[in-house]
Design a protein around this motif. Structure first.
Motif, short mmCIF file in Angstrom:
data_model
loop_
_atom_site.label_atom_id
_atom_site.label_comp_id
_atom_site.label_asym_id
_atom_site.label_seq_id
_atom_site.Cartn_x
_atom_site.Cartn_y
_atom_site.Cartn_z
N THR A 190 1.40 9.38 -6.14
CA THR A 190 -0.07 9.02 -6.01
C THR A 190 -0.77 8.14 -7.10
O THR A 190 -1.01 6.92 -6.56
N ARG A 191 -0.57 8.64 -8.31
CA ARG A 191 -1.27 7.76 -9.14
C ARG A 191 -0.37 6.57 -9.62
O ARG A 191 -0.95 5.38 -9.64
N LEU A 192 0.93 6.52 -9.35
CA LEU A 192 1.88 5.57 -9.64
C LEU A 192 1.53 4.52 -8.59
O LEU A 192 1.54 3.13 -8.92
N LEU A 193 1.33 4.88 -7.16
CA LEU A 193 1.36 3.96 -6.29
C LEU A 193 0.00 3.20 -6.55
O LEU A 193 -0.37 2.00 -6.29
N THR A 194 -1.05 4.09 -6.79
CA THR A 194 -2.41 3.41 -7.06
C THR A 194 -2.35 2.33 -8.30
O THR A 194 -2.83 1.36 -8.11
N GLU A 195 -1.71 2.72 -9.40
CA GLU A 195 -1.60 1.95 -10.39
C GLU A 195 -0.84 0.52 -10.05
O GLU A 195 -1.37 -0.59 -10.15
N ALA A 196 0.25 0.58 -9.30
CA ALA A 196 1.27 -0.36 -8.83
C ALA A 196 0.34 -1.51 -7.82
O ALA A 196 0.42 -2.53 -7.84
N LEU A 197 -0.31 -0.85 -7.03
CA LEU A 197 -1.28 -1.66 -5.75
C LEU A 197 -2.30 -2.07 -6.20
O LEU A 197 -3.22 -2.47 -5.27
N ALA A 198 -2.88 -1.75 -7.14
CA ALA A 198 -4.45 -1.71 -7.70
C ALA A 198 -4.93 -3.20 -7.38
O ALA A 198 -5.88 -3.42 -6.83
N ASP A 199 -4.12 -4.33 -7.80
CA ASP A 199 -4.67 -5.86 -7.93
C ASP A 199 -4.03 -6.51 -6.92
O ASP A 199 -4.10 -7.90 -6.96
N ARG A 200 -3.40 -5.93 -5.71
CA ARG A 200 -2.60 -6.53 -4.76
C ARG A 200 -3.75 -7.30 -4.05
O ARG A 200 -4.71 -6.86 -3.37
N ARG A 201 -2.97 -8.44 -3.28
CA ARG A 201 -4.00 -9.56 -2.53
C ARG A 201 -3.22 -9.86 -1.37
O ARG A 201 -3.54 -10.67 -0.42
N MET A 202 -1.99 -8.91 -1.03
CA MET A 202 -1.16 -8.98 0.15
C MET A 202 -0.86 -7.94 0.46
O MET A 202 -0.93 -6.79 0.21
N PRO A 203 -0.20 -7.80 1.96
CA PRO A 203 0.25 -6.60 2.43
C PRO A 203 1.20 -6.03 1.83
O PRO A 203 2.17 -6.72 1.18
N VAL A 204 1.62 -4.91 1.96
CA VAL A 204 2.94 -4.14 1.27
C VAL A 204 3.46 -3.21 2.52
O VAL A 204 2.98 -2.45 3.33
N TRP A 205 4.86 -3.54 2.70
CA TRP A 205 5.84 -2.64 3.66
C TRP A 205 6.45 -1.68 2.94
O TRP A 205 7.11 -1.87 1.80
N LEU A 206 6.96 -0.78 3.66
CA LEU A 206 7.98 0.23 3.17
C LEU A 206 8.70 0.75 4.16
O LEU A 206 8.38 0.88 5.34
N PHE A 207 10.01 1.34 3.77
CA PHE A 207 10.80 2.01 5.02
C PHE A 207 10.88 3.42 4.26
O PHE A 207 11.01 3.75 3.23
N LEU A 250 8.48 11.81 5.25
CA LEU A 250 7.74 11.28 4.34
C LEU A 250 6.21 10.44 4.67
O LEU A 250 5.34 9.99 3.85
N GLN A 251 6.28 10.28 6.12
CA GLN A 251 5.11 9.60 6.66
C GLN A 251 3.86 10.05 6.02
O GLN A 251 2.96 9.42 5.84
N PRO A 252 3.53 11.62 6.48
CA PRO A 252 2.32 11.92 5.83
C PRO A 252 1.70 11.49 4.60
O PRO A 252 0.71 11.24 4.40
N PHE A 253 2.59 11.74 3.67
CA PHE A 253 2.40 11.35 2.22
C PHE A 253 1.80 10.02 2.04
O PHE A 253 0.86 9.56 1.48
N TYR A 254 2.81 9.02 2.78
CA TYR A 254 2.23 7.61 2.67
C TYR A 254 1.05 7.38 3.63
O TYR A 254 0.14 6.36 3.17
N GLN A 255 0.84 8.03 4.58
CA GLN A 255 -0.50 7.79 5.25
C GLN A 255 -1.49 8.21 4.53
O GLN A 255 -2.77 7.57 4.43
N ARG A 256 -1.49 9.27 3.61
CA ARG A 256 -2.73 9.88 2.68
C ARG A 256 -2.87 8.60 1.87
O ARG A 256 -4.07 8.33 1.09
N GLN A 257 -2.00 7.71 1.37
CA GLN A 257 -1.80 6.46 0.52
C GLN A 257 -2.57 5.39 1.23
O GLN A 257 -2.50 4.16 0.58
N GLY A 258 -2.82 5.42 2.50
CA GLY A 258 -3.46 4.20 3.13
C GLY A 258 -2.35 3.60 3.95
O GLY A 258 -2.71 2.48 4.44
N PHE A 259 -1.08 3.95 4.03
CA PHE A 259 -0.22 3.24 4.90
C PHE A 259 0.00 3.59 6.45
O PHE A 259 -0.47 4.87 6.43
N ARG A 260 0.10 2.80 7.29
CA ARG A 260 0.10 3.12 8.78
C ARG A 260 1.43 2.51 9.16
O ARG A 260 2.16 1.54 8.77
N PRO A 261 1.96 3.13 10.34
CA PRO A 261 3.20 2.52 11.04
C PRO A 261 3.09 0.96 11.21
O PRO A 261 1.97 0.68 11.54
#
Length: 134
Positions: free
Chosen positions: A72-89, A94-105
């Motif tokens: 969670t902390r690593l994601l927060t640091e890596a995505l802190a200053d982004r100004r564009m969408p982020v995708w992942l597979f 692992l979907q619930p973990f990523y949803q807690r980080q603000g990701f959606r399908p």
């Protein structure tokens, strides 16, 4: 614990970390590599530019360090200053973990990622997720 963007000359350390964990993941030359370090790297992730956003790959935390909020902390640091969408597979588990980080399908993917996901889904069970800039 120290979280940082790994300088380009040190990217091979991320590959060494992935190999030490018996993971097939590797840091591509074009990716930003973010790490969590205690004395050595204990977690890593990669961000690569794709179309009008970023593709997140390779998020891995050493088993002994899991469950302590490091991913969670690593994601927060890596995505802190982004100004564009982020995708992942990710695997559906692992979907619930990523949803807690603000990701959606992800209902739509950039063409590059859409083709890649279709190819990966031939041999793996994966779902696509995205997070919009804040």
């Amino acid at each position: 614990m120290h979280y940082r963007l790994l300088p380009t000359p040190l990217k091979p350390l991320a590959d060494k970390f992935y190999r030490s964990q018996r993971s097939p993941m590797r840091a591509s030359a074009a990716a930003q590599v973010w790490v969590a370090q205690k004395d050595a790297i204990i977690a890593s992730l990669c961000l690569r530019a794709v179309d009008d956003g970023l593709w997140l790959t390779g998020l891995l935390v050493m088993p002994d360090w899991r469950g302590q909020g490091i991913a969670t902390r690593l994601l927060t640091e890596a995505l802190a200053d982004r100004r564009m969408p982020v995708w992942l597979f990710c695997h559906p588990d692992l979907q619930p973990f990523y949803q807690r980080q603000g990701f959606r399908p992800a209902p739509l993917l950039p063409p590059t990622l859409h083709q890649r996901l279709k190819r990966y889904q031939l041999t793996k069970k994966l779902v696509a997720m995205h997070c919009q800039p804040q």
